[in-house]
Design a protein around this motif. Sequence first.
Motif, PDB file in Angstrom:
ATOM      1  N   ALA A   1      -4.153  -3.337   3.105  1.00  0.00           N
ATOM      2  CA  ALA A   1      -3.389  -2.731   2.019  1.00  0.00           C
ATOM      3  C   ALA A   1      -2.232  -1.946   2.611  1.00  0.00           C
ATOM      4  CB  ALA A   1      -4.266  -1.816   1.178  1.00  0.00           C
ATOM      5  N   VAL A   2      -1.078  -2.039   1.965  1.00  0.00           N
ATOM      6  CA  VAL A   2       0.116  -1.299   2.392  1.00  0.00           C
ATOM      7  C   VAL A   2       0.621  -0.485   1.208  1.00  0.00           C
ATOM      8  CG1 VAL A   2       2.483  -1.463   3.213  1.00  0.00           C
ATOM      9  CG2 VAL A   2       0.740  -2.999   4.131  1.00  0.00           C
ATOM     10  N   LEU A   3       0.744   0.809   1.417  1.00  0.00           N
ATOM     11  CA  LEU A   3       1.212   1.715   0.383  1.00  0.00           C
ATOM     12  C   LEU A   3       2.728   1.882   0.491  1.00  0.00           C
ATOM     13  CD1 LEU A   3       0.563   3.788  -1.851  1.00  0.00           C
ATOM     14  CD2 LEU A   3       0.308   5.498  -0.039  1.00  0.00           C
ATOM     15  N   GLU A   4       3.436   1.542  -0.569  1.00  0.00           N
ATOM     16  CA  GLU A   4       4.880   1.774  -0.646  1.00  0.00           C
ATOM     17  C   GLU A   4       5.093   3.093  -1.387  1.00  0.00           C
ATOM     18  OE1 GLU A   4       7.469  -1.575  -1.609  1.00  0.00           O
ATOM     19  OE2 GLU A   4       5.664  -2.833  -1.740  1.00  0.00           O
ATOM     20  N   VAL A   5       5.204   4.153  -0.610  1.00  0.00           N
ATOM     21  CA  VAL A   5       5.227   5.494  -1.181  1.00  0.00           C
ATOM     22  C   VAL A   5       6.404   5.684  -2.129  1.00  0.00           C
ATOM     23  CG1 VAL A   5       5.302   7.954  -0.643  1.00  0.00           C
ATOM     24  CG2 VAL A   5       4.080   6.373   0.875  1.00  0.00           C
ATOM     25  N   THR A   6       7.579   5.276  -1.710  1.00  0.00           N
ATOM     26  CA  THR A   6       8.781   5.543  -2.517  1.00  0.00           C
ATOM     27  C   THR A   6       8.740   4.789  -3.842  1.00  0.00           C
ATOM     28  OG1 THR A   6       9.950   3.776  -1.343  1.00  0.00           O
ATOM     29  CG2 THR A   6      10.198   6.026  -0.495  1.00  0.00           C
ATOM     30  N   ARG A   7       8.121   3.639  -3.874  1.00  0.00           N
ATOM     31  CA  ARG A   7       8.063   2.835  -5.104  1.00  0.00           C
ATOM     32  C   ARG A   7       6.774   3.066  -5.887  1.00  0.00           C
ATOM     33  NH1 ARG A   7       8.984  -3.248  -3.795  1.00  0.00           N
ATOM     34  NH2 ARG A   7       9.142  -3.294  -6.078  1.00  0.00           N
ATOM     35  N   GLY A   8       5.821   3.808  -5.297  1.00  0.00           N
ATOM     36  CA  GLY A   8       4.565   4.057  -5.997  1.00  0.00           C
ATOM     37  C   GLY A   8       3.737   2.803  -6.193  1.00  0.00           C
ATOM     38  N   LEU A   9       3.692   1.951  -5.163  1.00  0.00           N
ATOM     39  CA  LEU A   9       2.971   0.690  -5.243  1.00  0.00           C
ATOM     40  C   LEU A   9       1.966   0.578  -4.100  1.00  0.00           C
ATOM     41  CD1 LEU A   9       5.929  -1.758  -6.010  1.00  0.00           C
ATOM     42  CD2 LEU A   9       4.337  -0.738  -7.661  1.00  0.00           C
TER      43      LEU A   9
ATOM     44  N   GLY B   1       0.979   8.784  -6.175  1.00  0.00           N
ATOM     45  CA  GLY B   1       1.893   8.910  -5.048  1.00  0.00           C
ATOM     46  C   GLY B   1       1.240   8.532  -3.739  1.00  0.00           C
ATOM     47  N   GLY B   2       1.415   9.369  -2.718  1.00  0.00           N
ATOM     48  CA  GLY B   2       0.896   9.045  -1.399  1.00  0.00           C
ATOM     49  C   GLY B   2      -0.470   9.617  -1.118  1.00  0.00           C
ATOM     50  N   LEU B   3      -1.155  10.164  -2.128  1.00  0.00           N
ATOM     51  CA  LEU B   3      -2.443  10.796  -1.906  1.00  0.00           C
ATOM     52  C   LEU B   3      -3.606   9.849  -2.201  1.00  0.00           C
ATOM     53  CD1 LEU B   3      -1.722  14.285  -3.482  1.00  0.00           C
ATOM     54  CD2 LEU B   3      -1.676  13.637  -1.063  1.00  0.00           C
TER      55      LEU B   3
END
Length: 518
Positions: free
Chosen positions: A390-398, A451-453
Motif C-alpha cells: 500500500a502507498v499513501l498519497e498524503v497530498t491527495r488523501g489517497l 490524512g497521513g495518520l
Amino acid sequence: PQPLSDALGLSLPPWDDALRAMFGFASYYGDHMVLQKEPAGAVVWGYGEPGAAVTVVLSGAGGLVVMKKTARVKGPSGTWTTVLDPMDQGGPYALTAGQGSENVTLRDVYFGDVWLCSGQSNMAMTVLQVGSAVRSCGQRGPILPAQLDDLERIDLPWSIPTAENLGHGNFTYFSAVCWLLGRYLYEALRYPLGLVEAAWGGTPIEAWSSPRALRKMQGKRCCISPQQQLSGPQTPSVLWNAMIHPLLNMTLRGVAWYQGEANAFLHTDQYNCTFPALIADWRRAFHAGSVGQTELLLPFGFVEHCKSSPADSFARLRWHQTADLGVVPNARMPGTFMAVAMDLGDERSPYGSIHPRDKQNVAHRLQLGARAVAYGEKNVIFQGPYPTRAVLEVTRGLLNVTYSQELVWRRRDTRAFEVCCSSPPSPCGWLPAPVVAVESRRVTLALAGCGGLVLALRYAWAEWPCDYQSCVLYNSWGLPAPPFLLDALAAGETPGRSQPAGGREMLLLPGSRFSPGI
C-alpha cells in the motif's frame, strides 16, 4: 505396532468384557468401505482372544490372494492390529480376518482416499437440507468423560451413496458438505473416495480438543477460563473422547472442518490459539495412532463463517480462524486451506441465518484448496486476492492498495474498506475509506478526514460483510477476497526502505496492535 495408548502416552479405560470375548473387526470396518491407498498403508484392527494369532487376508477377483498378514491379539486389551501393504486405487476386494476356526469377511472393499469431516451443525446439515463412486460412513458418539478406542454407535455404516443414505432428517446424516466435497474430488481424481463424518451441532472447539491439547494451552494467551462451566456435548474434550479418539488408528488422507459458530459466543478471542493447537494435536495423534501411515502434516481444510449476530464476534472469529494472518497456509497453520464463505450468507434460511443452505459453493471452494494443498496441483487457484503493498498519497488523501491477483470489482460498497485514524493506546476510530477506482491489481481508496495518520487498514470487517455472492472484490475465478486487518507502518520506521515517488509506502503487516483479544 505399539498399542495406541503407549503411542500417545494416554491412560485408557479398560475394555468391556463383552468386547474382549468378541472376535472380528473394529466397529467402523465394514462392507463397502474405502481404505487408504498408496503411498500409505491402511491400518486394520479388531478384537480377539488375548494371545491368539489372527490372519488377515486381502483377496481379489475369484478369491485370488493379494496379501496375507498375521497379528497377535494383545492382552489385556484383547485387540489386534496390522498394517496392509500400500495398495493402488481400485477394487473390489474381500478382507478376511481369521482366528482359529472363526472367520469374518468384509466385501466390496475399495482402496482410495479417506477424508474425515468434522465440526458442528453446518457440517451436520444433510443433502436433503441443501437440495442437492463416493462411499460414506457417519457416526454420532455418546457423551463420555473417558477416551474410547472404538465407537459405541454408528448412525450410517459404510454405504454406497443413495437418496436414502444422503437424505435423512435435518442435522442427522449424511453431511452435505462432506458428500459434495467427496463428489467434487472424485470428479477431479477419478478414483474411490471414502468419507467419514463425525459432527455434533452447537459444540465449541474445546469439546473436540484432547486433554493433552487443552493442557498445553494453559499458561498461554489462549488459556481457557475455568470459571465458565460447560456440560453435555460442550464439555471440554468430550467429543474428542467419544468421536475422534476412536478413529485414530484410521489411515487418513485429509480432514475437512466446519466449526466455530459456538466459539463466536465462547472464548472467541482465544480461537487464534485453540484452532492451530487442535490442528497440530490431531495431526500428531492420527500420525501416532496409524503407526506413521497418516502423514504428520495431515492436510486440514476448513470453512470460513458468514453468520450475522448483534456484536462483532463473527468478524473477529473469521480473522482468528487464520491465526490472525488473513490467509492460509501460513507459518502458524502449515498444510491448511480455507473455503472463504463470507459471501454465502443466507438470511432467510429456514434453519436460521447461522445455517446457510448453499453448501455446494462451500464444498467447491474446499475442494479447490484440497487439490492445491493436499494434492499439489500447481495450476489450481484456490484463494481470492490478498493485499501485498500500500502507498499513501498524503497530498491527495489517497491510499493505493496492490493485490496479489487480477481484481473484479463486483459491488460499490462505501464501508467495505475502513482505516484507523487514531494513536495507540486510544481505540481505533475506524472511518470508511470509499473505493475511488479499481484497476488490474490495484484499489485506490479515499481517506477523507484521515490524512497521513493511517495506522491500520481493514476490509470486510463486519458481521454481515456482503450480500449473497456480492462482496466488493473477487478474482477472475469468482473467489472472494478474504477479510483482513493490517497494521500500516510508515516505511521510514524500517531502516533501508526507500520512499516511492509521489507518496509514502506503508508496510502491510498482520494486525497486532489493533487485533482484538491480544
